[in-house]
Scaffold this motif. Structure first.
Motif, PDB file in Angstrom:
ATOM      1  N   THR A 150      50.850  35.492  40.449  1.00  0.00           N
ATOM      2  CA  THR A 150      50.306  36.447  39.480  1.00  0.00           C
ATOM      3  C   THR A 150      48.935  35.984  38.969  1.00  0.00           C
ATOM      4  OG1 THR A 150      51.191  35.456  37.450  1.00  0.00           O
ATOM      5  CG2 THR A 150      52.666  36.940  38.675  1.00  0.00           C
TER       6      THR A 150
ATOM      7  N   THR B 238      44.528  38.384  34.897  1.00  0.00           N
ATOM      8  CA  THR B 238      45.442  37.371  34.367  1.00  0.00           C
ATOM      9  C   THR B 238      44.761  36.494  33.310  1.00  0.00           C
ATOM     10  OG1 THR B 238      46.302  37.258  36.606  1.00  0.00           O
ATOM     11  CG2 THR B 238      47.079  35.564  35.051  1.00  0.00           C
TER      12      THR B 238
ATOM     13  N   TYR C 127      49.189  44.054  42.071  1.00  0.00           N
ATOM     14  CA  TYR C 127      49.100  42.590  41.979  1.00  0.00           C
ATOM     15  C   TYR C 127      48.869  42.175  40.525  1.00  0.00           C
ATOM     16  CZ  TYR C 127      48.281  43.505  46.895  1.00  0.00           C
ATOM     17  OH  TYR C 127      48.399  43.963  48.175  1.00  0.00           O
TER      18      TYR C 127
ATOM     19  N   PRO D  95      49.955  40.019  36.814  1.00  0.00           N
ATOM     20  CA  PRO D  95      51.114  39.798  35.951  1.00  0.00           C
ATOM     21  C   PRO D  95      51.980  41.052  35.786  1.00  0.00           C
ATOM     22  CG  PRO D  95      49.084  39.044  34.895  1.00  0.00           C
ATOM     23  CD  PRO D  95      48.676  39.817  36.105  1.00  0.00           C
TER      24      PRO D  95
END
Lengths: 390, 75
Positions: A128, A158, A304, A306
């Motif tokens: 993540t 992220t 893609y 978190p």
């Protein structure tokens, strides 16, 4: 009359647009009514220009919890600020720790240093994009000088646990450099509580200023007198000497500053402080979660990052199973007037980390002026694209 | 009658002068940025001028705020 749909700008991670109205106004005012070179002359227009530059330094300090406006060094972008910090402070024989999610603005100067006797450890993040601070801690060596991490990924948004990493850096007497290019202005940052020694920012992304503005905030633990400038030249000070002055910010600000850009940045930062970063963040999280959930529940889409708005910025990446990112980007633009970025986003190691190398991703980055309607239109457009036969 | 006394602060860089102006203003000291008087040498184009003999007060404020200055003159 045929109805022309408006452009939907979801490329705020590349540069934010539109800007708050006060930003172009401040720039127009500067060009029309001030215009002079700050810090070069003693007349009233030069003084007025100098005051605007100083006000920009002060406003950024307040925004980022820094004490000394004279330790705000301006430059054209975050890239130059990161180069200044890394090339200015790191010597052969030093060891540096960074993460696998870094943008090339961090990675390329570090790879260059690596060719010149600097040891580099790149800590692998999870898929993540998140780094485990204990993995950073494990890499610390007796000659480690600095930890360099991004605050937010430019691909999947992220957010790294910078306060935890900062604490580790402090405990081991290391310097902590944060690349805030993708977070400054939209996620709260406090140099004191996050224990950041060097904060690199760009003005034109979530700070909502114009391109050509950025800089480095230097904390008290950094020995700035031993920092090498990237460039040397005129500063408007020590004019009788042919040696570069040592005092800040002059030591690192040779050449005329982008005063009109900084006038715009000053207005932008004041606007953001007025709106309050914590409130901006809450609003962004709401939009982001709707976008994430909408994409995640669309068949044929892989999201893609978190997948949780509290762990990322508005920036997110996805792919359509039936087409390449470049084709998706082209169709979104030409058929839906949706502006986004596709492909590899200047961070090869980060793409490897999230499993999208070499294909890349489609990146959506809503911004300050993105509406719920924009998000819904974008989600419908993506759903339509998934129905195209490969 | 003597001409009114004033205090002049010289700086190494105008960046320090602009910061000093703000810091002094925050302490209710009215300060004007003026071109450096001819008889005082300085590296930068502007200096700060404050009415009266305020040298000690100014020095304290600037040290407190971490603003470097080159010299203070009572004129």
């Amino acid at each position: 009359m045929h109805h022309q749909p408006e452009s939907i700008y979801l490329d705020n991670a590349a540069t934010s647009w539109p800007k708050p109205e006060c930003v172009p106004s401040a720039m127009l005012n500067f060009l029309t009514n001030v215009g002079a070179n700050p810090g070069r002359s003693g007349h009233h227009l030069s003084i007025q220009a100098g005051r605007i530059i100083n006000a920009t330094r002060e406003s950024l300090c307040t925004l980022f919890g820094a004490d000394d406006p004279l330790k705000v060094v301006f430059g054209p972008n975050a890239t130059e600020a990161l180069n200044l910090a890394l090339l200015g402070l790191v010597d052969p024989g030093d060891h540096i720790i960074t993460t696998s999610m870094e943008h090339n603005a961090v990675m390329r100067p570090l790879r260059r240093l690596e060719h010149h006797g600097v040891r580099l450890s790149v800590v692998t993040c999870d898929p993540t994009g998140l780094v485990d601070p204990t993995d950073i801690q494990k890499q610390i060596l007796p000659n480690t000088k600095l930890i360099a991490t991004s605050h937010a990924s430019n691909i999947v948004g992220t957010l790294q646990p910078i306060a935890q990493i900062g604490r580790i850096a402090r405990e081991h007497d290391l310097l902590f450099l944060v690349d805030a290019a993708a977070s400054a202005g939209c996620v709260p940052i406090d140099m004191k509580s996050d224990k950041i020694d060097l904060l690199a920012f760009t003005g034109h992304k979530s700070l909502l200023g114009p391109t050509g503005t950025g800089g480095l905030l230097i904390g008290d633990r950094v020995d700035a007198t031993s920092m090498r400038p990237l460039k040397r030249g005129g500063t408007g000070s020590n004019s009788a000497s042919e040696e570069q002055p040592g005092h800040l910010p002059d030591a690192f600000e040779s050449g005329t500053l982008n005063a009109v850009g900084l006038a715009g940045l000053c207005a932008a930062v004041d606007w953001i402080r007025e709106k309050d970063v914590a409130k901006i963040r809450r609003h962004h999280q709401k939009l982001t979660q709707i976008l994430i959930d909408g994409l995640a529940t669309t068949d044929g889409v892989t999201v893609y990052g978190p997948g949780r708005s509290d762990r990322q910025t508005t920036t997110l990446s996805f792919n359509l199973n039936n087409m390449q990112p470049s084709e998706a980007g082209y169709l979104l633009d030409t058929q839906y007037k949706i502006c986004c970025r596709v492909g590899l986003h200047c961070a090869p190691s980060a793409h490897r980390t999230i499993g999208t190398y070499p294909k890349g991703t489609v990146r959506f980055a809503p911004g300050m002026f993105t509406t719920m309607d924009h998000i819904e239109t974008a989600l419908r457009a993506v759903a339509n694209l998934t129905r195209i036969k490969p | 009658m003597n001409a009114a006394t004033y205090t002049v602060i010289l700086f190494h860089t105008s960046n320090h002068a602009f910061r000093a102006e703000k810091v002094l203003k925050d302490q209710q000291l009215v300060c004007r940025l003026i071109p450096v008087p001819r008889h005082l040498s300085s590296d930068c184009g502007v200096c700060a001028r404050i009415d009266g003999d305020q040298a000690q007060t100014i020095e304290n404020i600037l040290i407190q705020a971490n603003v470097e200055y080159a010299s203070i003159h009572i004129i």
